[in-house]
Design a protein around this motif. Structure first.
Motif, PDB file in Angstrom:
ATOM      1  N   GLU A 117      30.563  44.759  42.233  1.00 25.21           N
ATOM      2  CA  GLU A 117      29.003  44.896  42.732  1.00 25.21           C
ATOM      3  C   GLU A 117      28.507  46.160  42.764  1.00 25.21           C
ATOM      4  O   GLU A 117      27.465  46.472  43.252  1.00 25.21           O
ATOM      5  CB  GLU A 117      28.787  44.115  43.892  1.00 25.21           C
ATOM      6  N   CYS A 174      37.888  49.688  46.885  1.00 24.21           N
ATOM      7  CA  CYS A 174      39.300  49.857  46.392  1.00 24.21           C
ATOM      8  C   CYS A 174      39.852  48.650  45.639  1.00 24.21           C
ATOM      9  O   CYS A 174      39.757  47.661  46.150  1.00 24.21           O
ATOM     10  CB  CYS A 174      40.112  50.069  47.916  1.00 24.21           C
ATOM     11  N   VAL A 175      40.313  48.765  44.524  1.00 27.78           N
ATOM     12  CA  VAL A 175      40.695  48.004  43.608  1.00 27.78           C
ATOM     13  C   VAL A 175      42.378  47.748  43.770  1.00 27.78           C
ATOM     14  O   VAL A 175      43.191  48.888  43.221  1.00 27.78           O
ATOM     15  CB  VAL A 175      40.339  47.522  42.448  1.00 27.78           C
ATOM     16  N   HIS A 185      42.919  40.676  36.420  1.00 30.25           N
ATOM     17  CA  HIS A 185      41.658  40.950  37.209  1.00 30.25           C
ATOM     18  C   HIS A 185      41.368  42.152  37.364  1.00 30.25           C
ATOM     19  O   HIS A 185      40.024  42.811  37.105  1.00 30.25           O
ATOM     20  CB  HIS A 185      41.628  40.126  38.335  1.00 30.25           C
ATOM     21  N   VAL A 211      37.796  44.645  36.767  1.00 26.45           N
ATOM     22  CA  VAL A 211      36.806  45.141  37.661  1.00 26.45           C
ATOM     23  C   VAL A 211      37.078  46.467  37.530  1.00 26.45           C
ATOM     24  O   VAL A 211      36.022  47.253  37.589  1.00 26.45           O
ATOM     25  CB  VAL A 211      37.582  44.568  39.120  1.00 26.45           C
TER      26      VAL A 211
HETATM   27  C1  DLZ Z   1      38.080  38.980  42.853  1.00 26.53           C
HETATM   28  C2  DLZ Z   1      38.450  40.318  43.351  1.00 26.53           C
HETATM   29  C3  DLZ Z   1      40.086  40.683  43.499  1.00 26.53           C
HETATM   30  C4  DLZ Z   1      41.046  39.698  42.894  1.00 26.53           C
HETATM   31  N1  DLZ Z   1      40.268  41.960  43.860  1.00 26.53           N
HETATM   32  C5  DLZ Z   1      39.437  42.979  44.415  1.00 26.53           C
HETATM   33  C6  DLZ Z   1      39.909  44.203  44.737  1.00 26.53           C
HETATM   34  O1  DLZ Z   1      41.008  44.557  44.796  1.00 26.53           O
HETATM   35  N2  DLZ Z   1      39.101  44.967  45.131  1.00 26.53           N
HETATM   36  C7  DLZ Z   1      37.511  44.650  45.067  1.00 26.53           C
HETATM   37  O2  DLZ Z   1      36.672  45.803  45.562  1.00 26.53           O
HETATM   38  N3  DLZ Z   1      37.071  43.791  44.885  1.00 26.53           N
HETATM   39  C8  DLZ Z   1      37.932  42.574  44.308  1.00 26.53           C
HETATM   40  N4  DLZ Z   1      37.687  41.446  43.845  1.00 26.53           N
HETATM   41  C9  DLZ Z   1      36.201  41.036  44.200  1.00 26.53           C
HETATM   42  C10 DLZ Z   1      35.219  41.676  43.063  1.00 26.53           C
HETATM   43  O3  DLZ Z   1      35.126  43.023  42.826  1.00 26.53           O
HETATM   44  C11 DLZ Z   1      33.956  40.918  42.986  1.00 26.53           C
HETATM   45  O4  DLZ Z   1      33.418  40.964  44.137  1.00 26.53           O
HETATM   46  C12 DLZ Z   1      33.974  39.401  42.588  1.00 26.53           C
HETATM   47  O5  DLZ Z   1      34.550  39.096  41.376  1.00 26.53           O
HETATM   48  C13 DLZ Z   1      32.617  38.622  42.525  1.00 26.53           C
HETATM   49  O6  DLZ Z   1      31.949  39.200  41.411  1.00 26.53           O
END
Ligand code: DLZ
Length: 164
Positions: free
Chosen positions: A67, A89-90, A97, A101
């Motif tokens: 987002e 932070c992902v 996934h 992202v």
């Molecule tokens: C769903 C998800 C996952 C599995 N991991 C992360 C993450 O490590 N970091 C992050 O910022 N967001 C994650 N999300 C949420 C997605 O960014 C998003 O908010 C959802 O897919 C809804 O659009």
């Protein structure tokens, strides 16, 4: 990329332009909040260290990193800002996934940089595990938020100088 050779919080203070007249937007993802709040703290402290007034730092939160693009676009459209920083932070999991992202945010921020006259700064940690994230959120490799703040100041100064 932060490595043993490049600490995210180390820079030449004198190479950073005065930012006392700048207004900076920051969009922060709530996923991995322990990390992203540290990125935010680093970014705000660094902006203020270079003169940005507290009242000229606009912070908004979004649920996750995906987002961030939408949040950044809306900040830019509805406020008179010199730059927008996105912080997230992902962390890699068991499914693809992570890749979706990360590439979604990368592409989104790139497009915003092409669409608008202000810079959008990519403060996204994309790590294999929590330890790597901690190392880059005020840990042994510094703080990605500091780096994003310095980049925002330098790029908004760049945009301002080229407009004259
Ligand atoms: C769903 C998800 C996952 C599995 N991991 C992360 C993450 O490590 N970091 C992050 O910022 N967001 C994650 N999300 C949420 C997605 O960014 C998003 O908010 C959802 O897919 C809804 O659009």
């Amino acid at each position: 990329m932060a490595t043993a050779y490049q600490n995210l919080s180390e820079y030449d203070f004198n190479s950073v332009p005065d930012a006392s007249e700048m207004s900076i937007g920051i969009v922060v993802a709530e996923w991995n909040k322990l990390i992203t709040e540290k990125l935010l703290e680093g970014a705000c402290n660094t902006l203020e260290k270079h003169g940005v007034k507290e009242e000229n730092i606009l912070v908004e939160r979004v649920p996750g990193s995906f987002e961030l693009t939408f949040g950044a676009k809306h900040l830019a459209e509805n406020h008179n800002l010199d730059a927008v920083i996105v912080l997230g932070c992902v962390i890699q999991g068991d499914t693809p996934h992570f890749n979706y992202v990360c590439s979604g945010v990368t592409q989104g921020i790139t497009e915003l940089n092409l669409m608008y006259d202000i810079p959008f700064i990519f403060g996204l940690l994309t790590t294999e595990n929590m330890q790597q994230a901690e190392d880059r959120a005020g840990g042994r490799y510094g703080n990605k938020g500091d780096e994003a703040a310095i980049t925002a100041i330098k790029m908004s100064d760049f945009a301002c100088r080229l407009k004259k």
